[in-house]
Design an enzyme around this catalytic site. Sequence first.
Site, PDB file in Angstrom:
ATOM      1  N   LYS A 138       0.495  -0.912   0.010  1.00 52.37           N
ATOM      2  CA  LYS A 138      -0.110   0.249  -0.025  1.00 52.37           C
ATOM      3  C   LYS A 138       0.760   0.651  -0.202  1.00 52.37           C
ATOM      4  CE  LYS A 138       0.663   2.068   3.369  1.00 52.37           C
ATOM      5  NZ  LYS A 138       1.567   3.036   4.523  1.00 52.37           N
ATOM      6  N   TYR A 223      -4.159   4.295   6.354  1.00 52.17           N
ATOM      7  CA  TYR A 223      -4.948   3.426   6.809  1.00 52.17           C
ATOM      8  C   TYR A 223      -6.275   3.749   8.023  1.00 52.17           C
ATOM      9  CZ  TYR A 223      -0.004   0.504   6.898  1.00 52.17           C
ATOM     10  OH  TYR A 223       0.866  -0.075   6.977  1.00 52.17           O
TER      11      TYR A 223
HETATM   12  P1  NDP Z   1      12.071   1.052   2.254  1.00 50.61           P
HETATM   13  O1  NDP Z   1      13.223   2.367   1.788  1.00 50.61           O
HETATM   14  O2  NDP Z   1      13.028   1.083   3.279  1.00 50.61           O
HETATM   15  O3  NDP Z   1      12.335   0.257   1.220  1.00 50.61           O
HETATM   16  C1  NDP Z   1      12.424   0.331  -0.543  1.00 50.61           C
HETATM   17  C2  NDP Z   1      13.662  -0.019  -1.581  1.00 50.61           C
HETATM   18  O4  NDP Z   1      12.836  -0.504  -2.917  1.00 50.61           O
HETATM   19  C3  NDP Z   1      14.744  -0.471  -1.197  1.00 50.61           C
HETATM   20  O5  NDP Z   1      15.890  -0.808   0.087  1.00 50.61           O
HETATM   21  C4  NDP Z   1      15.353  -0.291  -2.421  1.00 50.61           C
HETATM   22  O6  NDP Z   1      15.457  -1.885  -2.978  1.00 50.61           O
HETATM   23  C5  NDP Z   1      13.569  -0.536  -3.585  1.00 50.61           C
HETATM   24  N1  NDP Z   1      14.156   0.700  -4.614  1.00 50.61           N
HETATM   25  C6  NDP Z   1      13.674   0.727  -5.472  1.00 50.61           C
HETATM   26  N2  NDP Z   1      14.528   1.842  -6.548  1.00 50.61           N
HETATM   27  C7  NDP Z   1      14.222   2.710  -5.369  1.00 50.61           C
HETATM   28  C8  NDP Z   1      14.271   3.592  -5.109  1.00 50.61           C
HETATM   29  N3  NDP Z   1      14.421   4.391  -6.585  1.00 50.61           N
HETATM   30  N4  NDP Z   1      14.646   5.029  -4.138  1.00 50.61           N
HETATM   31  C9  NDP Z   1      14.682   3.956  -2.869  1.00 50.61           C
HETATM   32  N5  NDP Z   1      14.672   2.263  -2.403  1.00 50.61           N
HETATM   33  C10 NDP Z   1      14.224   2.060  -4.111  1.00 50.61           C
HETATM   34  O7  NDP Z   1      11.294   1.558   1.692  1.00 50.61           O
HETATM   35  P2  NDP Z   1       9.717   0.572   3.016  1.00 50.61           P
HETATM   36  O8  NDP Z   1      10.429  -0.558   3.454  1.00 50.61           O
HETATM   37  O9  NDP Z   1       9.952   1.737   4.556  1.00 50.61           O
HETATM   38  O10 NDP Z   1       8.947   0.686   2.202  1.00 50.61           O
HETATM   39  C11 NDP Z   1       7.989  -0.130   1.152  1.00 50.61           C
HETATM   40  C12 NDP Z   1       7.288  -0.133   0.514  1.00 50.61           C
HETATM   41  O11 NDP Z   1       5.862  -0.425   1.234  1.00 50.61           O
HETATM   42  C13 NDP Z   1       6.266   1.449   0.132  1.00 50.61           C
HETATM   43  O12 NDP Z   1       5.094   1.237  -0.124  1.00 50.61           O
HETATM   44  C14 NDP Z   1       4.910   1.062   2.092  1.00 50.61           C
HETATM   45  O13 NDP Z   1       4.388   2.040   1.653  1.00 50.61           O
HETATM   46  C15 NDP Z   1       5.074   0.126   2.478  1.00 50.61           C
HETATM   47  N6  NDP Z   1       4.825   0.124   3.318  1.00 50.61           N
HETATM   48  C16 NDP Z   1       4.070  -0.782   4.262  1.00 50.61           C
HETATM   49  C17 NDP Z   1       4.018  -0.823   5.201  1.00 50.61           C
HETATM   50  C18 NDP Z   1       3.212  -2.096   6.082  1.00 50.61           C
HETATM   51  O14 NDP Z   1       2.575  -1.831   7.561  1.00 50.61           O
HETATM   52  N7  NDP Z   1       2.165  -2.323   5.351  1.00 50.61           N
HETATM   53  C19 NDP Z   1       4.686  -0.581   6.714  1.00 50.61           C
HETATM   54  C20 NDP Z   1       5.960   0.039   6.243  1.00 50.61           C
HETATM   55  C21 NDP Z   1       5.661   0.157   4.015  1.00 50.61           C
HETATM   56  P3  NDP Z   1      17.089  -2.683  -3.329  1.00 50.61           P
HETATM   57  O15 NDP Z   1      17.861  -2.682  -2.837  1.00 50.61           O
HETATM   58  O16 NDP Z   1      16.415  -3.963  -2.680  1.00 50.61           O
HETATM   59  O17 NDP Z   1      16.505  -2.463  -4.723  1.00 50.61           O
END
Ligand code: NDP
Length: 372
Positions: A138, A223
């Site tokens: 989401k 949410y």
């Molecule tokens: P993070 O920044 O921690 O991780 C995102 C990952 O996406 C990065 O580590 C990277 O992984 C990849 N990525 C690819 N392109 C990009 C870019 N241009 N910039 C940054 N990262 C990139 O974010 P979150 O994990 O906190 O959030 C990710 C998603 O999950 C969001 O959509 C957020 O809304 C959702 N979320 C949902 C939650 C829930 O409870 N349902 C809680 C937290 C987040 P790599 O290096 O492997 O490519």
Amino acid sequence: MNTRRDFLHKLTASAIALPVLSAFNSQEKKYAPAKKYDGPVLRVAICGLGSYGTRVADAMRDCKQAKLVGAVSGTPSKLTDWQSKYGIPAKNCYNYETLDEIKNNPDIDAVYVTTPNSLHKPLILRVAKTGKHAISEKPMAVNAKDAQDMVDACKKAGVKLLVGYRMHFEPKTLEVIRMRKAGEMGKILFFQGLTGFRIGDPTQWRLNKQLAGGGSMMDIGIYAINGARYMVGEDPIWVTAQETKTDHEKFKEGVDETITFQFGFPSGAQASCLSSYNMNNLDKFFLNGEKGWAEMVPSTGYGPIKGRTNKGELDFPHVTHQTVQMEEFSAILLQGKQPPVPVDGEEGVKDMKIIDAIYAAVKSGKKEKLNL
Ligand code: NDP
């Protein structure tokens, strides 16, 4: 105060909570089927190995019906780390250039996209073309049109699309929904949803319009929006909204800091909600009916969720939300199970239509109609 017996009784009596019954061991803490499971297993690749992707991967260690088998990342070192940490074979690891080759991998059933918000759409469109089921975090997209494009692409490719709405499987949440559906609260009159935290690092993607698609509304306001719908049990027909911005440097054009918004529902019920990146301690739902009420604080965090109703404490066990979600996603994708609250792409589109209307209402200062 409810007892464990009340809990089991409620579960037995409640169709919506039934799937949860077999899922607790004697400590009632870990989600694990009581009997040895020999049914179908959903083999999942996670795409975007960040903070949330890692949380899902850790939670999947306790899954029986779902297994983490693959990874997609733009960071080569993460792929090697995940191979050793989660036992993922190198042949199931991909980067953003090779992702499409998953099409030829018979050992992966679904790809779960956990990247920044605006990347969900392009990645899900590619996943759909591989013929694998698609799971999006989401918000599923950054506007309703993109979200609908995702639904259409998955339909065209003959794959299912789910959105990571983990609260749709949370036992205390399901109990409040059960009470409301059973009429135990009478006619529903009002919902309040407060979601927020003070965001740090101004350089993170969550404060970048291109990657986040907006601000707090996209991240956590969703949410309250989604909660208003599953708590009241209706879709809103109008919305009004007001924005407050105190820091124009940190929250640039198109990145909302704080928005208050109000919904009207067909029954006449109303909702009043707040989404903020500038206030801590905001994680509260309140539902009021003619005969009863429910209050949940915290209401959408990773838990334990706490809540009470006019009947007393909601004494249900804590479960790891992501573990239960992945078990249930497996049953939905592989066995056609119907979840108590929908988690499909169409559900995600509704929330995106509401977000579009909230932003429009902030601009217009008027009541915006919704037709979900
Ligand atoms: P993070 O920044 O921690 O991780 C995102 C990952 O996406 C990065 O580590 C990277 O992984 C990849 N990525 C690819 N392109 C990009 C870019 N241009 N910039 C940054 N990262 C990139 O974010 P979150 O994990 O906190 O959030 C990710 C998603 O999950 C969001 O959509 C957020 O809304 C959702 N979320 C949902 C939650 C829930 O409870 N349902 C809680 C937290 C987040 P790599 O290096 O492997 O490519």
